[in-house]
Write a protein that holds these residues in place. Structure first.
Motif, PDB file in Angstrom:
ATOM      1  N   MET A 152      92.131 -24.838  14.163  1.00  0.00           N
ATOM      2  CA  MET A 152      91.528 -25.126  12.869  1.00  0.00           C
ATOM      3  C   MET A 152      92.564 -24.970  11.768  1.00  0.00           C
ATOM      4  N   GLY A 153      92.483 -25.832  10.748  1.00  0.00           N
ATOM      5  CA  GLY A 153      93.415 -25.767   9.639  1.00  0.00           C
ATOM      6  C   GLY A 153      93.048 -24.674   8.646  1.00  0.00           C
ATOM      7  N   THR A 154      93.829 -24.596   7.593  1.00  0.00           N
ATOM      8  CA  THR A 154      93.611 -23.598   6.551  1.00  0.00           C
ATOM      9  C   THR A 154      92.373 -23.947   5.723  1.00  0.00           C
ATOM     10  N   PRO A 155      91.505 -22.975   5.441  1.00  0.00           N
ATOM     11  CA  PRO A 155      90.335 -23.246   4.591  1.00  0.00           C
ATOM     12  C   PRO A 155      90.767 -23.786   3.227  1.00  0.00           C
ATOM     13  N   PHE A 156      90.047 -24.790   2.741  1.00  0.00           N
ATOM     14  CA  PHE A 156      90.435 -25.408   1.462  1.00  0.00           C
ATOM     15  C   PHE A 156      89.232 -25.851   0.635  1.00  0.00           C
ATOM     16  N   ILE A 157      88.025 -25.668   1.137  1.00  0.00           N
ATOM     17  CA  ILE A 157      86.827 -26.136   0.440  1.00  0.00           C
ATOM     18  C   ILE A 157      86.149 -24.972  -0.271  1.00  0.00           C
ATOM     19  N   ARG A 158      86.090 -25.038  -1.588  1.00  0.00           N
ATOM     20  CA  ARG A 158      85.408 -24.002  -2.355  1.00  0.00           C
ATOM     21  C   ARG A 158      83.901 -24.284  -2.387  1.00  0.00           C
ATOM     22  N   ASN A 159      83.154 -23.262  -2.744  1.00  0.00           N
ATOM     23  CA  ASN A 159      81.700 -23.383  -2.726  1.00  0.00           C
ATOM     24  C   ASN A 159      81.196 -24.581  -3.529  1.00  0.00           C
ATOM     25  N   HIS A 160      81.682 -24.748  -4.755  1.00  0.00           N
ATOM     26  CA  HIS A 160      81.176 -25.841  -5.582  1.00  0.00           C
ATOM     27  C   HIS A 160      81.549 -27.204  -5.000  1.00  0.00           C
ATOM     28  N   GLN A 161      82.682 -27.273  -4.309  1.00  0.00           N
ATOM     29  CA  GLN A 161      83.079 -28.525  -3.670  1.00  0.00           C
ATOM     30  C   GLN A 161      82.186 -28.834  -2.465  1.00  0.00           C
ATOM     31  N   TYR A 162      81.844 -27.792  -1.725  1.00  0.00           N
ATOM     32  CA  TYR A 162      80.936 -27.988  -0.588  1.00  0.00           C
ATOM     33  C   TYR A 162      79.567 -28.439  -1.080  1.00  0.00           C
ATOM     34  N   ASN A 163      79.108 -27.881  -2.197  1.00  0.00           N
ATOM     35  CA  ASN A 163      77.832 -28.306  -2.776  1.00  0.00           C
ATOM     36  C   ASN A 163      77.874 -29.778  -3.172  1.00  0.00           C
ATOM     37  N   LEU A 164      79.003 -30.217  -3.719  1.00  0.00           N
ATOM     38  CA  LEU A 164      79.152 -31.622  -4.080  1.00  0.00           C
ATOM     39  C   LEU A 164      79.094 -32.512  -2.848  1.00  0.00           C
ATOM     40  N   ILE A 165      79.756 -32.080  -1.780  1.00  0.00           N
ATOM     41  CA  ILE A 165      79.732 -32.851  -0.533  1.00  0.00           C
ATOM     42  C   ILE A 165      78.303 -32.956  -0.002  1.00  0.00           C
ATOM     43  N   LYS A 166      77.574 -31.853  -0.014  1.00  0.00           N
ATOM     44  CA  LYS A 166      76.184 -31.869   0.445  1.00  0.00           C
ATOM     45  C   LYS A 166      75.337 -32.817  -0.394  1.00  0.00           C
ATOM     46  N   LYS A 167      75.561 -32.795  -1.702  1.00  0.00           N
ATOM     47  CA  LYS A 167      74.796 -33.658  -2.600  1.00  0.00           C
ATOM     48  C   LYS A 167      75.064 -35.124  -2.294  1.00  0.00           C
ATOM     49  N   GLN A 168      76.334 -35.472  -2.116  1.00  0.00           N
ATOM     50  CA  GLN A 168      76.677 -36.862  -1.827  1.00  0.00           C
ATOM     51  C   GLN A 168      76.179 -37.289  -0.449  1.00  0.00           C
ATOM     52  N   ALA A 169      76.252 -36.382   0.508  1.00  0.00           N
ATOM     53  CA  ALA A 169      75.740 -36.693   1.852  1.00  0.00           C
ATOM     54  C   ALA A 169      74.234 -36.915   1.813  1.00  0.00           C
ATOM     55  N   TYR A 180      79.741 -18.698  -0.104  1.00  0.00           N
ATOM     56  CA  TYR A 180      78.773 -19.507  -0.827  1.00  0.00           C
ATOM     57  C   TYR A 180      78.566 -19.064  -2.266  1.00  0.00           C
ATOM     58  N   ILE A 181      79.559 -18.469  -2.870  1.00  0.00           N
ATOM     59  CA  ILE A 181      79.478 -18.172  -4.297  1.00  0.00           C
ATOM     60  C   ILE A 181      80.724 -18.679  -5.008  1.00  0.00           C
ATOM     61  N   THR A 182      80.508 -19.192  -6.202  1.00  0.00           N
ATOM     62  CA  THR A 182      81.600 -19.626  -7.069  1.00  0.00           C
ATOM     63  C   THR A 182      81.911 -18.534  -8.075  1.00  0.00           C
ATOM     64  N   TYR A 183      80.864 -17.827  -8.489  1.00  0.00           N
ATOM     65  CA  TYR A 183      81.035 -16.660  -9.348  1.00  0.00           C
ATOM     66  C   TYR A 183      80.058 -15.592  -8.890  1.00  0.00           C
ATOM     67  N   LEU A 184      80.365 -14.355  -9.189  1.00  0.00           N
ATOM     68  CA  LEU A 184      79.466 -13.247  -8.876  1.00  0.00           C
ATOM     69  C   LEU A 184      78.697 -12.904 -10.144  1.00  0.00           C
ATOM     70  N   GLY A 185      77.369 -12.967 -10.063  1.00  0.00           N
ATOM     71  CA  GLY A 185      76.565 -12.667 -11.232  1.00  0.00           C
ATOM     72  C   GLY A 185      75.345 -11.846 -10.871  1.00  0.00           C
ATOM     73  N   GLY A 211      72.144 -16.660  -7.580  1.00  0.00           N
ATOM     74  CA  GLY A 211      72.211 -17.229  -6.235  1.00  0.00           C
ATOM     75  C   GLY A 211      71.817 -18.693  -6.234  1.00  0.00           C
ATOM     76  N   VAL A 212      70.770 -19.027  -6.982  1.00  0.00           N
ATOM     77  CA  VAL A 212      70.344 -20.425  -7.119  1.00  0.00           C
ATOM     78  C   VAL A 212      71.425 -21.227  -7.826  1.00  0.00           C
ATOM     79  N   CYS A 213      72.001 -20.638  -8.860  1.00  0.00           N
ATOM     80  CA  CYS A 213      73.047 -21.319  -9.625  1.00  0.00           C
ATOM     81  C   CYS A 213      74.249 -21.636  -8.737  1.00  0.00           C
ATOM     82  N   ASN A 214      74.644 -20.687  -7.915  1.00  0.00           N
ATOM     83  CA  ASN A 214      75.782 -20.911  -7.022  1.00  0.00           C
ATOM     84  C   ASN A 214      75.509 -22.006  -6.002  1.00  0.00           C
ATOM     85  N   LYS A 215      74.260 -22.144  -5.581  1.00  0.00           N
ATOM     86  CA  LYS A 215      73.906 -23.211  -4.642  1.00  0.00           C
ATOM     87  C   LYS A 215      73.920 -24.578  -5.310  1.00  0.00           C
TER      88      LYS A 215
END
Length: 218
Positions: free
Chosen positions: A1-18, A116-121, A195-199
């Motif tokens: 497996m390669g080096t991790p490179f997908i941040r939470n907000h980017q993964y959320n964008l991918i899910k949205k587009q999918a 699965y968090i972009t910021y801690l709140g 938690g909802v915001c991060n998702k």
């Protein structure tokens, strides 16, 4: 497996587009329209990774071959091992970020999946305060402010319609020759549940602008 490179907000964008592409397969009969949705999804995903390597782009572009619901799920699961973690924090670290807050109440840090968090709140209901932690330029920044629940509204961080509160923080930046008692408050509507915001988050621009404005970065 390669080096991790997908941040939470980017993964959320991918899910949205999918999800948009999957919906098009189920509801649209014109193949040209479906392919237009597919092309749009591919472009938005690639644009979210301006520094991706060729191998990383190939992994992301696997969405181009998806047709069935099972393939959609497999595509998303295949990306999870490449998600980067929000750097874990400790109670001691949080106390250092908020030195003026006596008896700081922190969330259960052991229950957090940091992928699965972009910021801690978190909220302190007893004092009507909201605390936010975000790594900006490699350094953790802690921001606290007054938390005033309202009703449904659009969160300035995730841009989704959710239960929101008015979050008001005092900027640390002062004009030249400002009086000792000068202060400027910055207010925005933010999700009550971080938690909802991060998702929901698919972009960090608003969050980083807010952090920079509060701490006085230029």
């Amino acid at each position: 497996m390669g080096t991790p490179f997908i941040r939470n907000h980017q993964y959320n964008l991918i899910k949205k587009q999918a999800a948009l592409l999957q919906k098009a397969f189920h509801t649209v009969t014109d193949p040209k329209v479906v392919e237009s949705v597919r092309y749009s999804a591919q472009m938005k995903i690639i644009e979210a990774f301006p520094d991706a390597t060729e191998l990383q782009l190939q992994l992301l572009n696997n969405i181009s071959a998806i047709r069935t619901e099972e393939q959609f799920q497999h595509y998303l699961h295949s990306l999870e091992p490449y998600m980067t973690e929000f750097s874990p924090v400790t109670g001691k670290m949080l106390n250092k970020l908020f030195p003026k807050t006596k008896k700081l109440k922190v969330p259960d840090l052991t229950a957090i999946d940091y992928r699965y968090i972009t910021y801690l709140g978190w909220n302190d209901i007893a004092t009507n305060r909201l605390f936010l932690v975000y790594p900006l330029n490699g350094q953790f920044i802690g921001i606290e402010g007054r938390f005033t629940p309202t009703n449904k509204g659009v969160c300035f961080l995730c841009n989704r319609h959710e239960e929101v509160a008015l979050f008001t923080a005092v900027t640390r930046m002062k004009p030249v020759n400002a009086s000792p008692d000068y202060y400027k408050a910055i207010g925005n509507y933010v999700c009550v549940d971080s938690g909802v915001c991060n998702k929901n988050m698919t972009n960090v621009s608003a969050l980083e602008r807010f952090v920079q404005e509060v701490v006085g970065y230029r």
